[in-house]
Design an enzyme around this catalytic site. Structure first.
Site, PDB file in Angstrom:
ATOM      1  CD  GLU A 164     -51.234  27.164 -24.820  1.00 30.25           C
ATOM      2  OE1 GLU A 164     -50.754  26.180 -25.405  1.00 30.25           O
ATOM      3  OE2 GLU A 164     -51.092  27.370 -23.588  1.00 30.25           O
ATOM      4  NE  ARG A 221     -23.974  29.313  -6.440  1.00 34.99           N
ATOM      5  CZ  ARG A 221     -23.039  29.668  -5.590  1.00 34.99           C
ATOM      6  NH1 ARG A 221     -23.354  30.436  -4.531  1.00 34.99           N
ATOM      7  NH2 ARG A 221     -21.781  29.275  -5.757  1.00 34.99           N
ATOM      8  CB  THR A 227     -16.144  21.282  -4.533  1.00 41.03           C
ATOM      9  OG1 THR A 227     -15.718  20.972  -5.863  1.00 41.03           O
ATOM     10  CG2 THR A 227     -16.525  22.756  -4.452  1.00 41.03           C
ATOM     11  CG  ASP A 282     -13.219  25.722  -2.949  1.00 45.92           C
ATOM     12  OD1 ASP A 282     -11.998  25.853  -2.719  1.00 45.92           O
ATOM     13  OD2 ASP A 282     -13.683  25.465  -4.074  1.00 45.92           O
ATOM     14  CD  GLU A 309     -22.105  27.030  -8.461  1.00 46.76           C
ATOM     15  OE1 GLU A 309     -21.072  27.679  -8.223  1.00 46.76           O
ATOM     16  OE2 GLU A 309     -23.240  27.434  -8.166  1.00 46.76           O
TER      17      GLU A 309
END
Length: 385
Positions: free
Chosen positions: A53, A187, A199, A203, A307
């Protein structure tokens, strides 16, 4: 007369510019108009900076215009308390604003109630639901105030037939380069990126924002690792001095000799190790709600990007902890019943057992389609586009 839906839509688009810069404060946008003519616009630009504002009023002054008698359209109810900035209600009163239309009540105990203050001062003030974009802009802030939990966004890439990897676990790359660029941008705007130990073992990811001209926030990387199995030579551990990294394990492992050396070596590497209790409701995972709440308490986390593999995502869904999903659908079909799906671990004997989301936006990204859903309605993390 102004179309208040259009004005609030404009306020939402302007307010979105603060994503990744204002948290843990809410994103807020404001438009000042008279007789359908926009006199000024403003948004909360940065944590601790002027509120929307006051930014809009300053924009009026820069244009040489007088806001007296005009209407303010804002995405969030004007605040009435003094924090890092003075009350917005005072600024509106001093400027002689005649009318205020806001899209979302302020849930804060101290900051909320500004509409009542304005009404008591003689300013016509009312809540409007004419713009879904404006009503949902502050949803992560509202969610955290009401629940004590961060806003959780689940992200994955899938084939046309809903598979995130082959039966052997191959997933790089299902989505195209442009989709992956958008993930890196996301991200760079959230407070934390969350993955499971599965994961990490499969990976060896970095989970940080890369390839961007600027990163608005350096997200804390968080691993749900009940048994403290994270390898000391993983990329997350090896780079923990460069990017904040937290491992959350079973609480009892914080006090046993069996894990003492591992905990010490993680600490030397710069990894924070936290513990929470287990929970049967999370299908064998740790108590995920407690883990998320711990991130809020320790690191003031507002938003978390998940993820993960299908197990952790299924557990988060089962516990109703996911508020938003960003899904990239690639022009690829596997047709293999053993290929991996996005979420597993739930028992859904009927369609009514499913977790239902609302589609907010779809867009083409290269050869992929980006779909954004929300659990309880509102706006989307991708709304800037």
């Amino acid at each position: 007369m102004c179309d208040e839906g259009l004005m609030l839509d404009l306020a939402a688009r302007v307010g979105w510019r603060g994503h990744g810069l204002v948290e843990p404060n809410p994103m807020v946008g404001a438009v000042i108009a008279r007789d359908g003519v926009v006199l000024g616009v403003g948004h909360h630009r940065r944590f601790g900076g002027l509120h929307a504002e006051r930014e809009a009023l300053a924009d009026c002054r820069r244009r040489g215009l007088d806001a007296r008698g005009a209407t303010v359209y804002c995405t969030l109810e004007p605040c009435r308390h003094t924090g890092k900035q003075p009350p917005c209600t005072e600024a509106l009163l001093e400027a002689g604003i005649a009318r205020v239309v806001y899209a979302c009540p302020d849930p804060g105990e101290a900051s909320g109630g500004g509409a009542r203050v304005l009404r008591e001062a003689g300013i016509e003030t009312r809540l409007s639901v004419a713009s879904a974009a404006a009503s949902g802009l502050a949803a992560p802030f509202v969610h955290r105030v009401r629940t004590g939990l961060p806003w959780v966004i689940a992200k994955w890439a899938q084939t046309i037939d809903g598979r995130i990897a082959t039966r052997t676990g191959e997933s790089q790359w299902i989505s195209g380069a442009r989709s992956r660029e958008r993930v890196h941008r996301l991200r760079g705007r959230v407070d934390a990126v969350l993955a499971g130990i599965g994961t990490v073992l499969a990976d060896d990811p970095m989970l940080n924002a890369r390839g961007l001209r600027s990163v608005r926030r350096v997200a804390r990387r968080v691993v749900i690792d009940g048994d403290l199995d994270i390898p000391l030579d993983s990329r997350l551990v090896m780079t923990a001095r460069e990017v904040p990294t937290t491992v959350i394990c079973a609480r009892e492992l914080l006090h046993v000799r069996l894990t003492e050396e591992k905990r010490q070596r993680l600490a030397v590497a710069g990894v924070e190790v936290l513990g929470v209790l287990g929970g049967a409701a999370t299908a064998g995972w740790l108590d995920l709600a407690s883990a998320l709440r711990l991130l809020v308490e320790r690191h003031d986390v507002t938003s978390v990007l998940v993820e993960s593999g299908p197990g952790l995502l299924g557990s988060l869904m089962e516990a109703d902890l996911v508020q938003e999903m960003v899904v990239y659908v690639a022009p690829l079909l596997l047709g293999d019943e053993l290929a991996r799906s996005a979420a597993t671990g739930r028992v859904a004997a009927s369609l009514s057992s499913g977790v239902r989301f609302q589609l907010l936006r779809n867009r083409r990204v290269g050869d992929d389609v980006e779909l954004v859903y929300r659990r309880h309605g509102g706006w989307t993390t991708g709304a800037e586009g």
